[in-house]
Design a protein around this motif. Structure first.
Motif, PDB file in Angstrom:
ATOM      1  N   GLU A   1       0.825  -1.207   0.000  1.00 15.32           N
ATOM      2  CA  GLU A   1       0.000   0.000   0.000  1.00 15.32           C
ATOM      3  C   GLU A   1       0.860   1.259   0.000  1.00 15.32           C
ATOM      4  O   GLU A   1       0.567   2.225  -0.704  1.00 15.32           O
ATOM      5  CB  GLU A   1      -0.927  -0.017   1.212  1.00 15.32           C
ATOM      6  CG  GLU A   1      -2.046  -1.046   1.119  1.00 15.32           C
ATOM      7  CD  GLU A   1      -2.956  -1.022   2.329  1.00 15.32           C
ATOM      8  OE1 GLU A   1      -2.618  -0.293   3.293  1.00 15.32           O
ATOM      9  OE2 GLU A   1      -3.996  -1.706   2.307  1.00 15.32           O
ATOM     10  N   ALA A   2       1.936   1.242   0.809  1.00 12.69           N
ATOM     11  CA  ALA A   2       2.823   2.404   0.831  1.00 12.69           C
ATOM     12  C   ALA A   2       3.492   2.609  -0.526  1.00 12.69           C
ATOM     13  O   ALA A   2       3.616   3.740  -1.014  1.00 12.69           O
ATOM     14  CB  ALA A   2       3.880   2.240   1.927  1.00 12.69           C
ATOM     15  N   GLN A   3       3.937   1.506  -1.137  1.00 11.06           N
ATOM     16  CA  GLN A   3       4.534   1.623  -2.458  1.00 11.06           C
ATOM     17  C   GLN A   3       3.527   2.133  -3.490  1.00 11.06           C
ATOM     18  O   GLN A   3       3.873   2.953  -4.348  1.00 11.06           O
ATOM     19  CB  GLN A   3       5.100   0.277  -2.896  1.00 11.06           C
ATOM     20  CG  GLN A   3       6.313  -0.165  -2.103  1.00 11.06           C
ATOM     21  CD  GLN A   3       6.812  -1.541  -2.524  1.00 11.06           C
ATOM     22  OE1 GLN A   3       6.141  -2.227  -3.311  1.00 11.06           O
ATOM     23  NE2 GLN A   3       7.963  -1.943  -2.001  1.00 11.06           N
ATOM     24  N   GLY A   4       2.280   1.648  -3.382  1.00  9.82           N
ATOM     25  CA  GLY A   4       1.250   2.144  -4.289  1.00  9.82           C
ATOM     26  C   GLY A   4       0.979   3.623  -4.101  1.00  9.82           C
ATOM     27  O   GLY A   4       0.871   4.386  -5.070  1.00  9.82           O
ATOM     28  N   ALA A   5       0.879   4.040  -2.805  1.00  8.20           N
ATOM     29  CA  ALA A   5       0.678   5.463  -2.539  1.00  8.20           C
ATOM     30  C   ALA A   5       1.856   6.291  -3.038  1.00  8.20           C
ATOM     31  O   ALA A   5       1.688   7.388  -3.589  1.00  8.20           O
ATOM     32  CB  ALA A   5       0.464   5.684  -1.040  1.00  8.20           C
ATOM     33  N   GLN A   6       3.083   5.769  -2.831  1.00 11.45           N
ATOM     34  CA  GLN A   6       4.264   6.479  -3.298  1.00 11.45           C
ATOM     35  C   GLN A   6       4.239   6.627  -4.815  1.00 11.45           C
ATOM     36  O   GLN A   6       4.510   7.712  -5.350  1.00 11.45           O
ATOM     37  CB  GLN A   6       5.513   5.734  -2.855  1.00 11.45           C
ATOM     38  CG  GLN A   6       6.812   6.382  -3.324  1.00 11.45           C
ATOM     39  CD  GLN A   6       8.021   5.542  -2.984  1.00 11.45           C
ATOM     40  OE1 GLN A   6       7.865   4.387  -2.582  1.00 11.45           O
ATOM     41  NE2 GLN A   6       9.193   6.090  -3.138  1.00 11.45           N
ATOM     42  N   GLN A   7       3.930   5.539  -5.515  1.00 13.98           N
ATOM     43  CA  GLN A   7       3.864   5.618  -6.964  1.00 13.98           C
ATOM     44  C   GLN A   7       2.772   6.583  -7.418  1.00 13.98           C
ATOM     45  O   GLN A   7       2.959   7.345  -8.381  1.00 13.98           O
ATOM     46  CB  GLN A   7       3.616   4.222  -7.548  1.00 13.98           C
ATOM     47  CG  GLN A   7       4.762   3.244  -7.349  1.00 13.98           C
ATOM     48  CD  GLN A   7       6.012   3.662  -8.085  1.00 13.98           C
ATOM     49  OE1 GLN A   7       5.934   4.279  -9.147  1.00 13.98           O
ATOM     50  NE2 GLN A   7       7.166   3.334  -7.527  1.00 13.98           N
ATOM     51  N   ALA A   8       1.619   6.566  -6.720  1.00 10.33           N
ATOM     52  CA  ALA A   8       0.546   7.492  -7.078  1.00 10.33           C
ATOM     53  C   ALA A   8       0.970   8.939  -6.875  1.00 10.33           C
ATOM     54  O   ALA A   8       0.705   9.811  -7.721  1.00 10.33           O
ATOM     55  CB  ALA A   8      -0.705   7.180  -6.254  1.00 10.33           C
ATOM     56  N   MET A   9       1.640   9.207  -5.728  1.00  7.92           N
ATOM     57  CA  MET A   9       2.110  10.568  -5.483  1.00  7.92           C
ATOM     58  C   MET A   9       3.165  10.994  -6.504  1.00  7.92           C
ATOM     59  O   MET A   9       3.170  12.144  -6.969  1.00  7.92           O
ATOM     60  CB  MET A   9       2.678  10.658  -4.068  1.00  7.92           C
ATOM     61  CG  MET A   9       1.642  10.465  -2.965  1.00  7.92           C
ATOM     62  SD  MET A   9       2.365  10.453  -1.312  1.00  7.92           S
ATOM     63  CE  MET A   9       2.942  12.139  -1.214  1.00  7.92           C
TER      64      MET A   9
END
Length: 364
Positions: free
Chosen positions: A213-221
Protein backbone atom coordinates in the motif's frame (compact mmCIF):
# COMPACT_ATOMS: atom_id res chain seq x y z
CA UNK A 1 1.29 -132.73 13.76
CA UNK A 2 4.82 -133.69 12.96
CA UNK A 3 7.31 -132.34 15.47
CA UNK A 4 9.62 -131.34 12.65
CA UNK A 5 6.99 -129.15 11.16
CA UNK A 6 6.40 -127.48 14.51
CA UNK A 7 10.05 -126.80 14.94
CA UNK A 8 10.24 -125.40 11.45
CA UNK A 9 7.35 -123.07 12.13
CA UNK A 10 8.93 -121.94 15.41
CA UNK A 11 12.23 -121.32 13.66
CA UNK A 12 10.54 -119.25 10.96
CA UNK A 13 8.71 -117.20 13.56
CA UNK A 14 11.94 -116.62 15.46
CA UNK A 15 13.77 -115.59 12.29
CA UNK A 16 10.98 -113.21 11.30
CA UNK A 17 10.94 -111.74 14.78
CA UNK A 18 14.71 -111.34 14.88
CA UNK A 19 14.69 -109.85 11.40
CA UNK A 20 12.03 -107.36 12.35
CA UNK A 21 13.83 -106.51 15.58
CA UNK A 22 17.09 -105.87 13.78
CA UNK A 23 15.64 -103.32 11.37
CA UNK A 24 15.02 -99.68 12.50
CA UNK A 25 13.62 -97.02 10.21
CA UNK A 26 14.42 -93.50 11.42
CA UNK A 27 12.27 -90.59 10.04
CA UNK A 28 13.79 -87.43 8.66
CA UNK A 29 14.97 -84.85 11.27
CA UNK A 30 14.99 -87.54 13.94
CA UNK A 31 17.86 -89.12 15.81
CA UNK A 32 17.78 -92.36 17.84
CA UNK A 33 20.33 -93.14 20.51
CA UNK A 34 21.17 -96.88 20.63
CA UNK A 35 22.41 -98.63 23.79
CA UNK A 36 23.91 -102.08 23.78
CA UNK A 37 23.49 -103.84 27.11
CA UNK A 38 22.85 -100.43 28.74
CA UNK A 39 25.83 -98.63 27.22
CA UNK A 40 25.66 -95.98 24.51
CA UNK A 41 26.54 -97.55 21.22
CA UNK A 42 25.68 -95.11 18.45
CA UNK A 43 23.09 -92.67 17.07
CA UNK A 44 20.90 -93.84 14.24
CA UNK A 45 20.57 -91.51 11.27
CA UNK A 46 17.40 -91.05 9.17
CA UNK A 47 16.63 -94.03 6.96
CA UNK A 48 16.99 -97.82 7.29
CA UNK A 49 19.30 -98.96 10.09
CA UNK A 50 20.23 -102.45 11.32
CA UNK A 51 20.73 -103.24 14.98
CA UNK A 52 21.49 -106.33 16.97
CA UNK A 53 18.27 -107.82 18.25
CA UNK A 54 17.93 -108.20 22.00
CA UNK A 55 21.39 -106.63 22.58
CA UNK A 56 20.64 -103.17 21.13
CA UNK A 57 17.74 -101.01 22.22
CA UNK A 58 16.63 -97.42 21.54
CA UNK A 59 17.20 -95.19 24.56
CA UNK A 60 16.00 -91.75 23.36
CA UNK A 61 14.31 -90.38 20.26
CA UNK A 62 15.22 -86.75 19.61
CA UNK A 63 13.94 -84.15 17.16
CA UNK A 64 16.79 -82.11 15.69
CA UNK A 65 14.58 -79.46 14.15
CA UNK A 66 14.53 -75.93 15.68
CA UNK A 67 12.26 -75.93 18.68
CA UNK A 68 10.34 -73.11 20.40
CA UNK A 69 10.05 -73.01 24.16
CA UNK A 70 7.94 -70.38 25.94
CA UNK A 71 8.57 -70.01 29.64
CA UNK A 72 6.03 -68.97 32.25
CA UNK A 73 6.17 -65.40 33.68
CA UNK A 74 8.78 -65.19 36.41
CA UNK A 75 9.07 -62.39 39.01
CA UNK A 76 12.23 -60.28 38.72
CA UNK A 77 13.28 -57.40 41.00
CA UNK A 78 14.72 -54.30 39.34
CA UNK A 79 17.35 -51.96 40.73
CA UNK A 80 14.69 -49.56 42.05
CA UNK A 81 13.06 -52.45 44.00
CA UNK A 82 10.10 -53.01 41.71
CA UNK A 83 8.86 -56.53 41.00
CA UNK A 84 8.13 -57.19 37.33
CA UNK A 85 6.98 -60.41 35.71
CA UNK A 86 9.01 -61.42 32.63
CA UNK A 87 8.33 -64.29 30.29
CA UNK A 88 10.66 -65.28 27.46
CA UNK A 89 10.56 -67.22 24.21
CA UNK A 90 13.52 -69.48 23.42
CA UNK A 91 14.47 -70.87 19.99
CA UNK A 92 16.90 -73.77 20.22
CA UNK A 93 18.12 -76.74 18.20
CA UNK A 94 19.75 -80.06 19.18
CA UNK A 95 23.12 -80.41 17.51
CA UNK A 96 24.47 -83.42 19.44
CA UNK A 97 21.84 -86.06 20.33
CA UNK A 98 24.24 -88.02 22.50
CA UNK A 99 25.10 -84.95 24.67
CA UNK A 100 21.46 -83.88 24.87
CA UNK A 101 20.54 -87.32 26.19
CA UNK A 102 23.47 -88.06 28.49
CA UNK A 103 25.02 -84.68 29.54
CA UNK A 104 21.88 -83.26 31.17
CA UNK A 105 18.88 -84.97 32.66
CA UNK A 106 16.24 -82.47 31.39
CA UNK A 107 17.63 -79.88 29.04
CA UNK A 108 14.36 -77.87 28.87
CA UNK A 109 14.23 -77.43 32.63
CA UNK A 110 17.93 -76.61 32.69
CA UNK A 111 17.48 -73.94 30.00
CA UNK A 112 14.47 -72.49 31.80
CA UNK A 113 16.27 -72.18 35.11
CA UNK A 114 19.36 -70.73 33.47
CA UNK A 115 17.21 -68.16 31.68
CA UNK A 116 15.53 -67.02 34.91
CA UNK A 117 18.83 -66.77 36.76
CA UNK A 118 20.46 -64.76 33.98
CA UNK A 119 17.47 -62.42 33.72
CA UNK A 120 17.54 -61.70 37.44
CA UNK A 121 21.24 -60.87 37.22
CA UNK A 122 20.72 -58.48 34.31
CA UNK A 123 17.48 -56.85 35.45
CA UNK A 124 18.81 -56.41 38.99
CA UNK A 125 21.32 -53.86 37.66
CA UNK A 126 18.69 -51.83 35.76
CA UNK A 127 15.83 -49.64 36.82
CA UNK A 128 12.32 -50.03 35.43
CA UNK A 129 12.70 -47.37 32.76
CA UNK A 130 15.93 -48.89 31.49
CA UNK A 131 14.45 -52.38 31.58
CA UNK A 132 11.52 -51.35 29.40
CA UNK A 133 13.76 -49.62 26.86
CA UNK A 134 16.68 -52.10 26.72
CA UNK A 135 15.07 -55.25 25.39
CA UNK A 136 17.54 -55.68 22.55
CA UNK A 137 20.49 -55.47 24.93
CA UNK A 138 18.89 -57.95 27.33
CA UNK A 139 18.14 -60.37 24.49
CA UNK A 140 21.68 -60.31 23.14
CA UNK A 141 23.30 -60.74 26.54
CA UNK A 142 20.91 -63.54 27.49
CA UNK A 143 21.52 -65.38 24.23
CA UNK A 144 25.29 -65.18 24.69
CA UNK A 145 25.09 -66.69 28.19
CA UNK A 146 22.65 -69.46 27.19
CA UNK A 147 24.56 -70.39 24.07
CA UNK A 148 27.77 -70.70 26.02
CA UNK A 149 26.15 -72.82 28.77
CA UNK A 150 24.10 -75.11 26.52
CA UNK A 151 26.92 -75.84 24.08
CA UNK A 152 28.20 -78.76 26.15
CA UNK A 153 24.65 -80.14 26.30
CA UNK A 154 24.55 -80.49 22.53
CA UNK A 155 22.04 -77.64 22.15
CA UNK A 156 22.45 -74.40 20.20
CA UNK A 157 20.35 -71.39 21.25
CA UNK A 158 19.49 -69.51 18.06
CA UNK A 159 17.37 -66.70 19.49
CA UNK A 160 16.02 -65.43 22.80
CA UNK A 161 13.18 -62.91 22.97
CA UNK A 162 11.49 -61.24 25.92
CA UNK A 163 7.82 -61.72 25.25
CA UNK A 164 6.41 -59.45 27.95
CA UNK A 165 7.48 -57.30 30.87
CA UNK A 166 4.58 -56.86 33.25
CA UNK A 167 5.11 -54.22 35.98
CA UNK A 168 2.77 -53.92 39.00
CA UNK A 169 -0.67 -52.43 38.60
CA UNK A 170 0.16 -49.25 40.53
CA UNK A 171 3.21 -48.70 38.38
CA UNK A 172 1.07 -49.15 35.27
CA UNK A 173 -1.33 -46.46 36.49
CA UNK A 174 1.56 -44.09 37.24
CA UNK A 175 3.05 -44.76 33.82
CA UNK A 176 -0.27 -44.11 32.15
CA UNK A 177 -0.63 -40.80 33.98
CA UNK A 178 2.90 -39.84 33.01
CA UNK A 179 2.28 -40.79 29.42
CA UNK A 180 -0.97 -38.80 29.40
CA UNK A 181 0.82 -35.79 30.85
CA UNK A 182 3.56 -36.06 28.23
CA UNK A 183 1.00 -36.25 25.45
CA UNK A 184 -0.90 -33.26 26.85
CA UNK A 185 2.40 -31.39 27.03
CA UNK A 186 3.25 -32.22 23.43
CA UNK A 187 -0.26 -31.25 22.35
CA UNK A 188 0.03 -27.90 24.14
CA UNK A 189 3.45 -27.31 22.60
CA UNK A 190 2.17 -28.14 19.13
CA UNK A 191 -0.86 -25.91 19.64
CA UNK A 192 1.36 -23.04 20.80
CA UNK A 193 3.68 -23.58 17.85
CA UNK A 194 0.71 -23.51 15.52
CA UNK A 195 -0.59 -20.26 16.99
CA UNK A 196 2.93 -18.79 16.83
CA UNK A 197 3.29 -19.71 13.18
CA UNK A 198 -0.19 -18.34 12.45
CA UNK A 199 0.63 -15.01 14.13
CA UNK A 200 3.95 -14.81 12.32
CA UNK A 201 2.27 -15.47 8.98
CA UNK A 202 -0.46 -12.92 9.79
CA UNK A 203 2.14 -10.32 10.74
CA UNK A 204 4.10 -11.06 7.59
CA UNK A 205 0.94 -10.68 5.53
CA UNK A 206 0.07 -7.38 7.23
CA UNK A 207 3.62 -6.16 6.71
CA UNK A 208 3.56 -7.04 3.03
CA UNK A 209 0.15 -5.40 2.70
CA UNK A 210 1.37 -2.17 4.34
CA UNK A 211 4.50 -2.19 2.19
CA UNK A 212 2.50 -2.68 -0.99
CA UNK A 213 0.00 0.00 0.00
CA UNK A 214 2.82 2.40 0.83
CA UNK A 215 4.53 1.62 -2.46
CA UNK A 216 1.25 2.14 -4.29
CA UNK A 217 0.68 5.46 -2.54
CA UNK A 218 4.26 6.48 -3.30
CA UNK A 219 3.86 5.62 -6.96
CA UNK A 220 0.55 7.49 -7.08
CA UNK A 221 2.11 10.57 -5.48
CA UNK A 222 5.07 10.37 -7.86
CA UNK A 223 2.77 10.08 -10.87
CA UNK A 224 0.58 12.90 -9.56
CA UNK A 225 3.61 15.08 -8.96
CA UNK A 226 4.95 14.25 -12.42
CA UNK A 227 1.61 15.19 -13.91
CA UNK A 228 1.49 18.49 -12.02
CA UNK A 229 5.09 19.21 -12.96
CA UNK A 230 4.37 18.54 -16.62
CA UNK A 231 1.24 20.73 -16.41
CA UNK A 232 3.20 23.59 -14.83
CA UNK A 233 5.93 23.14 -17.42
CA UNK A 234 3.39 23.28 -20.24
CA UNK A 235 1.84 26.44 -18.75
CA UNK A 236 5.27 27.99 -18.28
CA UNK A 237 6.20 27.15 -21.88
CA UNK A 238 2.88 28.51 -23.16
CA UNK A 239 3.37 31.78 -21.24
CA UNK A 240 6.89 32.26 -22.61
CA UNK A 241 5.86 31.16 -26.08
CA UNK A 242 3.01 33.73 -26.14
CA UNK A 243 5.26 36.40 -24.58
CA UNK A 244 2.78 37.35 -21.81
CA UNK A 245 3.67 40.59 -20.04
CA UNK A 246 3.42 41.40 -16.34
CA UNK A 247 -0.02 42.93 -16.71
CA UNK A 248 -1.66 39.68 -17.80
CA UNK A 249 0.16 37.73 -15.13
CA UNK A 250 -0.96 40.17 -12.44
CA UNK A 251 -4.55 39.94 -13.61
CA UNK A 252 -4.41 36.11 -13.51
CA UNK A 253 -2.87 36.37 -10.08
CA UNK A 254 -5.87 38.35 -8.84
CA UNK A 255 -8.27 35.88 -10.42
CA UNK A 256 -6.60 32.97 -8.56
CA UNK A 257 -6.90 34.50 -5.09
CA UNK A 258 -10.60 33.62 -4.48
CA UNK A 259 -9.89 29.92 -5.24
CA UNK A 260 -7.51 29.66 -2.31
CA UNK A 261 -10.44 29.66 0.13
CA UNK A 262 -12.66 27.12 -1.69
CA UNK A 263 -11.50 24.15 0.37
CA UNK A 264 -13.63 23.21 3.40
CA UNK A 265 -10.52 22.43 5.45
CA UNK A 266 -9.12 25.95 5.25
CA UNK A 267 -9.73 27.72 8.56
CA UNK A 268 -7.02 30.37 8.17
CA UNK A 269 -5.93 32.24 5.07
CA UNK A 270 -2.96 34.57 4.72
CA UNK A 271 -3.20 37.37 2.17
CA UNK A 272 0.07 37.49 0.21
CA UNK A 273 2.14 40.69 0.31
CA UNK A 274 2.27 40.85 -3.49
CA UNK A 275 -1.46 41.72 -3.65
CA UNK A 276 -0.93 45.51 -3.74
CA UNK A 277 1.78 45.15 -6.39
CA UNK A 278 -0.57 43.11 -8.53
CA UNK A 279 -3.27 45.77 -8.08
CA UNK A 280 -0.82 48.46 -9.17
CA UNK A 281 0.11 46.45 -12.25
CA UNK A 282 -3.53 46.07 -13.26
CA UNK A 283 -4.08 49.78 -12.64
CA UNK A 284 -1.22 50.65 -14.94
CA UNK A 285 -2.72 48.38 -17.58
CA UNK A 286 -5.86 50.52 -17.86
CA UNK A 287 -4.37 54.00 -17.32
CA UNK A 288 -1.66 56.27 -18.63
CA UNK A 289 1.74 55.33 -17.31
CA UNK A 290 2.89 58.93 -16.80
CA UNK A 291 -0.38 60.12 -15.28
CA UNK A 292 -0.92 57.10 -13.10
CA UNK A 293 2.58 57.12 -11.60
CA UNK A 294 1.96 60.09 -9.17
CA UNK A 295 -1.38 58.62 -8.27
CA UNK A 296 0.24 55.27 -7.49
CA UNK A 297 2.94 56.93 -5.40
CA UNK A 298 0.37 58.95 -3.44
CA UNK A 299 -1.86 55.91 -2.99
CA UNK A 300 1.07 53.84 -1.90
CA UNK A 301 2.08 56.46 0.65
CA UNK A 302 -1.42 57.01 1.98
CA UNK A 303 -2.90 53.50 1.90
CA UNK A 304 -0.03 50.97 2.11
CA UNK A 305 3.06 51.64 4.14
CA UNK A 306 5.71 48.88 4.04
CA UNK A 307 6.86 47.49 7.31
CA UNK A 308 10.41 46.82 8.38
CA UNK A 309 10.59 43.74 6.19
CA UNK A 310 9.22 45.38 3.08
CA UNK A 311 5.80 43.73 3.27
CA UNK A 312 2.93 46.17 2.49
CA UNK A 313 0.25 46.55 5.14
CA UNK A 314 -3.45 46.47 4.33
CA UNK A 315 -5.89 49.17 5.37
CA UNK A 316 -8.17 48.99 8.35
CA UNK A 317 -10.85 47.20 6.38
CA UNK A 318 -8.69 44.09 6.37
CA UNK A 319 -8.74 42.43 9.74
CA UNK A 320 -7.28 39.12 10.91
CA UNK A 321 -10.70 37.99 12.06
CA UNK A 322 -11.88 37.32 8.50
CA UNK A 323 -12.02 33.73 7.61
CA UNK A 324 -10.58 32.35 4.38
CA UNK A 325 -13.71 32.83 2.25
CA UNK A 326 -14.33 36.40 3.47
CA UNK A 327 -10.70 37.34 2.86
CA UNK A 328 -10.85 35.99 -0.68
CA UNK A 329 -14.10 37.90 -1.40
CA UNK A 330 -12.65 41.11 0.03
CA UNK A 331 -9.51 40.73 -2.06
CA UNK A 332 -11.66 40.26 -5.16
CA UNK A 333 -13.71 43.34 -4.32
CA UNK A 334 -10.61 45.46 -3.85
CA UNK A 335 -9.17 44.18 -7.10
CA UNK A 336 -12.43 45.06 -8.92
CA UNK A 337 -12.47 48.52 -7.28
CA UNK A 338 -8.88 49.12 -8.29
CA UNK A 339 -9.68 48.17 -11.89
CA UNK A 340 -12.70 50.50 -11.90
CA UNK A 341 -10.65 53.41 -10.52
CA UNK A 342 -7.95 52.82 -13.09
CA UNK A 343 -10.51 52.90 -15.89
CA UNK A 344 -12.04 56.11 -14.51
CA UNK A 345 -8.65 57.81 -14.30
CA UNK A 346 -7.81 56.73 -17.82
CA UNK A 347 -11.01 58.30 -19.16
CA UNK A 348 -10.43 61.46 -17.12
CA UNK A 349 -6.90 61.76 -18.49
CA UNK A 350 -8.25 61.76 -22.04
CA UNK A 351 -10.77 64.60 -21.31
CA UNK A 352 -9.75 68.38 -21.45
CA UNK A 353 -9.98 68.67 -17.69
CA UNK A 354 -7.29 66.06 -17.06
CA UNK A 355 -4.58 68.57 -15.95
CA UNK A 356 -6.89 70.12 -13.46
CA UNK A 357 -7.71 66.76 -11.91
CA UNK A 358 -4.09 65.83 -11.89
CA UNK A 359 -3.22 69.03 -10.13
CA UNK A 360 -6.00 68.46 -7.63
CA UNK A 361 -4.75 64.99 -6.97
CA UNK A 362 -1.24 66.33 -6.54
CA UNK A 363 -2.40 68.95 -4.04
CA UNK A 364 -4.35 66.35 -2.17
Amino acid sequence: MDPLVVLALVAVIVVVFLGAASVRIVPQARRYNIERFGRYRRTLQPGLNLVVPVADRINTKLDVREQVYSSDPRPVITEDNLVVNIDTVLYYQITDPRAAAYEVADYLQAIDQLTVTTLRNFIGSMDLEETLTSREEINSRLRAVLDDATGKWGIRVNRVEIKAIDPPHTIKEAMEKQMRAERDKRAAILHAEGERQAKILTAEGTKQKDILEAQGAQQAMILRADGEAKAVELVFQAVHRNNADAKILAYKYLETLPHLANSDNNTFWVIPGELTEAIRTVTRAFGDQSAAQPEETAAAGADHTPDAHGTPELDAGWTASFDAAAAADEAGKQAAAAVSDAKAEAEAAKSPQAPRRGQTSGDA
